[in-house]
Design an enzyme around this catalytic site. Structure first.
Site, PDB file in Angstrom:
ATOM      1  CG  ASP A 201      -1.968   0.997   1.305  1.00 43.04           C
ATOM      2  OD1 ASP A 201      -2.814   0.966   0.398  1.00 43.04           O
ATOM      3  OD2 ASP A 201      -1.981   1.820   2.240  1.00 43.04           O
ATOM      4  CD  GLU A 254      -2.062   2.721  -3.654  1.00 42.58           C
ATOM      5  OE1 GLU A 254      -3.092   3.259  -4.031  1.00 42.58           O
ATOM      6  OE2 GLU A 254      -1.810   2.531  -2.454  1.00 42.58           O
TER       7      GLU A 254
HETATM    8  C1  GLC Z   1      -4.231   3.118  -0.610  1.00 44.60           C
HETATM    9  C2  GLC Z   1      -5.402   2.173  -0.623  1.00 44.60           C
HETATM   10  C3  GLC Z   1      -6.595   2.902  -0.130  1.00 44.60           C
HETATM   11  C4  GLC Z   1      -6.325   3.328   1.300  1.00 44.60           C
HETATM   12  C5  GLC Z   1      -5.057   4.170   1.390  1.00 44.60           C
HETATM   13  C6  GLC Z   1      -4.595   4.302   2.810  1.00 44.60           C
HETATM   14  O1  GLC Z   1      -4.382   4.159  -1.501  1.00 44.60           O
HETATM   15  O2  GLC Z   1      -5.582   1.629  -1.907  1.00 44.60           O
HETATM   16  O3  GLC Z   1      -7.762   2.131  -0.188  1.00 44.60           O
HETATM   17  O4  GLC Z   1      -7.398   4.091   1.775  1.00 44.60           O
HETATM   18  O5  GLC Z   1      -3.990   3.571   0.690  1.00 44.60           O
HETATM   19  O6  GLC Z   1      -4.109   3.088   3.286  1.00 44.60           O
END
Ligand code: GLC
Length: 505
Positions: A201, A254
């Site tokens: 994440d 991500e």
């Molecule tokens: C990322 C996740 C999202 C979450 C954020 C904080 O962007 O995909 O769903 O709210 O991180 O962890």
């Protein structure tokens, strides 16, 4: 060296609360996913990614983790998780988990300890600072959710703590060696249980500016575009942990960055992330020039440094954005988009429900539960056409409007359904090395049409998509092996609006 599994895989994202309800309480769970393993394997995907299933007070529905090494009771138990892993492996599926390294929950024992006193041994596991001279937050950073500073004042100890998301999601201090080691241990915990990898994440945020300087743009929300050199060192440490396991676990990160080359830079020279999400496709609008540019940019970045063996991803939907069926506005476009996604030289990530052509659910104000406004794309999957759609009632979020028509059981035996299209495309991708790993070259057949070839030796396919509002004639021949409106016919050179074809020449 043989090709790593994740380069030839298609990964299916499951948002566990919304996937399948095993215990009939209206919230999806591990038991539900276990029941659906044959369905998932039957689609023809190679791996699944589960959004977080760890212990959590659910302020951000699991992205606020209170224990990285246990399962939240809403979802089940560690035993259920072991059963799921075994079921996936028995069906030839790999299983990857969502690892949330940037922040924990405020209820994590580490944070409870950290906030208890300035002398806590865990004080510096999080980011604490004195108030600014005027008593306000230490810098001008804004949180991603809610209109608030990225800092919350803690009365007990008279300091502010940093949270780039909700106040219930305090940021971990990755510059502290004990934090790094403890987070590595959480990876080992799951790798030892047979997990095949992780989705990390907001991984580009972990090495945020150690000086915590004001952002030059003032109180905007540019915080997610943090791109600090320190993160790369941290990623190399993480990679060493993964590489110490013989079953080739994979980490996809991500990375919310959009400049040329930025996403690919998080792969290092094959010593950082294995894969990184490239969200440029999610943000491309439905027109030929946007898609042509996006495909070209993603391919260009992955070929920039062939030594590094960089490999791209392709994503059109996930749990954070309106679904692409919703964004593009029609089933015809969603069918063409399936062809686009599954013919890229990239590891495609599919978001559960896209194979049913789900749009977003309309969410009345009283049903809103997400602080980030993302409920619509998280509607429960309709499995059956009957009223409950396979779920206990009430469900935690409403179903999509056409749930009875879009339900999986209605699409199951219909050759013309979205579900059948996805199954055939996934089978085609499995059977074709050109599609899985061949070269991809865009070519020009007119302004409104985006066309590319996929080639590996004698295996050669051409894909053409008409983004225009009118039918066009294109100078292409071959046999339509698959298409958004027709299949297994000779190609007549005509493309209807929003039509996509895959041609064998
Ligand atoms: C990322 C996740 C999202 C979450 C954020 C904080 O962007 O995909 O769903 O709210 O991180 O962890």
């Amino acid at each position: 060296m043989s090709t790593p599994w994740w380069k030839e895989a298609v990964v299916y994202q499951i948002y566990p609360r919304s996937f399948a309800d095993g215990n009939g309480d209206g919230v999806g769970d591990l038991a539900g996913i276990i029941e659906k393993v044959p369905y998932i394997a039957g689609l023809g995907v190679d791996a699944i990614w589960l959004s977080p299933i760890f212990t959590s007070p659910m302020h951000d529905f699991g992205y606020d983790v209170a224990d990285y090494c246990d399962i939240d009771p809403v979802f089940g138990t560690l035993d259920d998780m072991d059963t799921l892993v075994a079921a996936c492996h028995a069906h030839g599926l790999r299983i990857t988990l969502d690892w949330v390294p940037n922040h924990s929950s405020h209820q994590h024992a580490w944070f409870v300890d950290s906030r208890s006193s300035r002398d806590s041994a865990k004080r510096d596991w999080y980011v604490w600072r004195d108030p600014a001279a005027d008593g306000g937050p230490p810098n001008n950073w804004r949180a991603e959710f809610g209109d608030m500073p990225a800092w919350t004042f803690d009365e007990t100890t008279g300091q502010y703590y940093l949270h780039l998301f909700l106040p219930e999601q305090p940021d971990l201090n990755w510059y502290h060696p004990d934090v790094e080691a403890a987070m590595h241990d959480t990876l080992r915990f799951w790798l030892d249980r047979g997990i095949d990898g992780f989705r990390a994440d907001v991984i580009n945020l972990i090495g945020k500016d150690p000086a915590l300087l004001d952002l030059p743009d003032g109180p905007g929300k540019p915080i997610l575009t943090v791109d600090e050199p320190a993160t790369h060192r941290m990623l190399r440490g993480i990679r060493e942990v993964l590489d110490s396991y013989p079953h080739s676990p994979m980490m996809v990160g991500e990375v919310c960055l959009f400049q040329p080359g930025q996403v690919a830079s998080y792969l290092g020279v094959g010593d950082e992330l294995h894969l990184a999400f490239d969200f440029r496709a999610i943000f491309a609008r439905w027109n030929a020039s946007h898609f042509r540019r996006t495909i070209a940019a993603i391919q260009h970045d992955s070929l920039e440094d062939p030594e590094a063996g960089s490999w791209p991803t392709w994503v059109l939907s996930n749990h954070d954005q309106p679904r692409h069926r919703e964004r593009y506005g029609s089933e015809a476009r969603a069918r063409a988009a399936a062809i686009i996604s599954l013919t890229q030289r990239a590891t495609p990530y599919l978001y559960a429900g896209e194979e049913l052509g789900l749009p977003d659910a309309p969410i009345p104000p009283e049903a809103v539960v997400d602080p980030g406004g993302r409920d619509g794309c998280r509607a429960p999957i309709p499995w059956t056409a009957d009223d409950g759609h396979g779920w206990g009632t009430p469900t935690w979020l409403p179903f999509v409007t056409d749930a009875a028509t879009l339900a999986a059981d209605q699409q199951e035996d219909d050759d013309t359904s979205m579900l059948s299209l996805y199954r055939r495309l996934l089978a085609l991708r499995r059977s074709s090395t050109a599609l899985r790993s061949g070269s991809q070259d865009l070519f020009d057949v007119g302004d409104d049409v985006v066309a590319w070839t996929r080639r590996d030796g004698d295996d050669e396919l051409a894909i053409a998509v008409n983004f225009g509002a009118s039918g066009v004639e294109v100078d292409l021949s071959g046999h339509v092996v698959e298409g958004s409106v027709r299949r297994d016919v000779p190609f007549d050179g005509q493309l209807a609006p929003d039509e996509a074809v895959i041609l064998r020449r």
